[in-house]
Design an enzyme around this catalytic site. Structure first.
Site, PDB file in Angstrom:
ATOM      1  N   CYS A 258      -0.253  -4.300  14.739  1.00 48.47           N
ATOM      2  CA  CYS A 258      -1.628  -4.062  13.127  1.00 48.47           C
ATOM      3  C   CYS A 258      -3.033  -4.920  13.596  1.00 48.47           C
ATOM      4  O   CYS A 258      -3.827  -4.614  14.934  1.00 48.47           O
ATOM      5  CB  CYS A 258      -1.157  -4.689  12.280  1.00 48.47           C
ATOM      6  SG  CYS A 258      -2.082  -3.544  10.582  1.00 48.47           S
TER       7      CYS A 258
ATOM      8  N   HIS B  93       3.637  -2.389  11.750  1.00 40.53           N
ATOM      9  CA  HIS B  93       4.673  -4.105  11.300  1.00 40.53           C
ATOM     10  C   HIS B  93       5.684  -3.690  11.410  1.00 40.53           C
ATOM     11  O   HIS B  93       6.759  -3.595  10.432  1.00 40.53           O
ATOM     12  CB  HIS B  93       4.475  -4.675  10.110  1.00 40.53           C
ATOM     13  CG  HIS B  93       2.793  -5.164   9.943  1.00 40.53           C
ATOM     14  ND1 HIS B  93       2.478  -6.660   9.905  1.00 40.53           N
ATOM     15  CD2 HIS B  93       1.808  -3.999   9.142  1.00 40.53           C
ATOM     16  CE1 HIS B  93       1.128  -6.471  10.225  1.00 40.53           C
ATOM     17  NE2 HIS B  93       1.023  -5.411   9.149  1.00 40.53           N
TER      18      HIS B  93
ATOM     19  N   GLU C 208       7.942  -5.975  12.574  1.00 40.00           N
ATOM     20  CA  GLU C 208       9.164  -6.934  12.465  1.00 40.00           C
ATOM     21  C   GLU C 208       9.077  -7.363  11.183  1.00 40.00           C
ATOM     22  O   GLU C 208       9.439  -8.255  10.269  1.00 40.00           O
ATOM     23  CB  GLU C 208       8.438  -8.466  12.248  1.00 40.00           C
ATOM     24  CG  GLU C 208       7.315  -8.124  11.972  1.00 40.00           C
ATOM     25  CD  GLU C 208       5.348  -7.900  11.788  1.00 40.00           C
ATOM     26  OE1 GLU C 208       5.682  -6.457  13.148  1.00 40.00           O
ATOM     27  OE2 GLU C 208       4.549  -7.980  11.317  1.00 40.00           O
TER      28      GLU C 208
HETATM   29  N1  GLN Z   1      -7.124  -4.860   7.552  1.00 41.46           N
HETATM   30  C1  GLN Z   1      -6.398  -5.804   8.614  1.00 41.46           C
HETATM   31  C2  GLN Z   1      -7.709  -5.583   9.959  1.00 41.46           C
HETATM   32  O1  GLN Z   1      -8.585  -5.265  10.162  1.00 41.46           O
HETATM   33  C3  GLN Z   1      -5.212  -5.367   9.772  1.00 41.46           C
HETATM   34  C4  GLN Z   1      -4.300  -5.985   8.832  1.00 41.46           C
HETATM   35  C5  GLN Z   1      -2.584  -5.986   9.069  1.00 41.46           C
HETATM   36  O2  GLN Z   1      -2.393  -6.819  10.736  1.00 41.46           O
HETATM   37  N2  GLN Z   1      -1.833  -5.606   8.586  1.00 41.46           N
HETATM   38  O3  GLN Z   1      -7.717  -6.952  10.683  1.00 41.46           O
END
Ligand code: GLN
Length: 191
Positions: A75, A165, A167
């Site tokens: 992410c 994610h 994890e």
């Molecule tokens: N929206 C976040 C970003 O752009 C990422 C979200 C996440 O890691 N769950 O940094």
């Protein structure tokens, strides 16, 4: 293998749990000197703007740009590894991709989906939280998975990045893949 989890922000304990379930040792990495003592690094999710600020502050940007450690970003961690971010400057420039942040729409803040991830499994549980997607891949980067028409997992050599994610579920196969199929061969090659 000894796998570090960048511990400036995000789901550090959950990643360490997945490393342990994969049969390896996980350590929280808070200082750049610790990078010399690990075989691979996981960059967790969180908020990439904050994460970038903290990484600059603690010297991780320079250290990781110069490093040849295998890395896995989830992410916000994927955003950190990207060469290009739509509307912003790219950061570590390890994955030759263009990412779009928060791209699944505001109304869909988070959702789960079963993903077919090339080389890993056809039924990976994907948890997406204000997730980015990969708009395009360039050069050596290859697509491992898509959700609808959006790319959500890529690999380029010893770098792996996913929009979701892993994890936050009990399914540790993506982490296990990172360690067994990416970190281990890289370490053996170095010896
Ligand atoms: N929206 C976040 C970003 O752009 C990422 C979200 C996440 O890691 N769950 O940094």
């Amino acid at each position: 293998m000894k796998i570090g989890v960048l511990a400036l922000q995000g789901a550090v304990r959950e990643h360490i749990r997945h490393i342990a379930l994969s049969g390896h040792e996980g350590v929280a990495v808070k200082r750049v000197e610790q990078l010399d003592d690990i075989d691979g690094l996981i960059i967790p999710g969180g908020e990439s703007t904050t994460l970038r600020r903290l990484m600059n502050l603690y010297g991780f940007k320079d250290a990781l740009q110069q490093s040849t450690l295998p890395m896995f970003g989830t992410c916000a961690g994927l955003i950190i590894l990207a060469a290009n971010i739509v509307g912003e400057e790219g950061y570590l420039d390890k994955l030759n991709i263009t990412v779009q942040r928060n791209s699944f729409g505001r109304q869909v803040d988070s959702f789960e989906s079963e993903l077919d991830v090339k080389g890993i499994a056809k039924d990976i549980e994907g948890v997406f939280i204000r997730a980015p997607h990969i708009e395009s891949v360039h050069g050596e980067a290859s697509v491992l998975s898509t959700e609808g028409d959006k790319i959500v997992a890529v690999q380029q050599g010893c770098y792996l990045g996913v929009s979701f994610h892993p994890e936050l579920t009990d399914d540790y196969r993506v982490t296990q893949y990172f360690i067994e199929a990416i970190v281990k061969p890289t370490v053996i090659e170095k010896v």
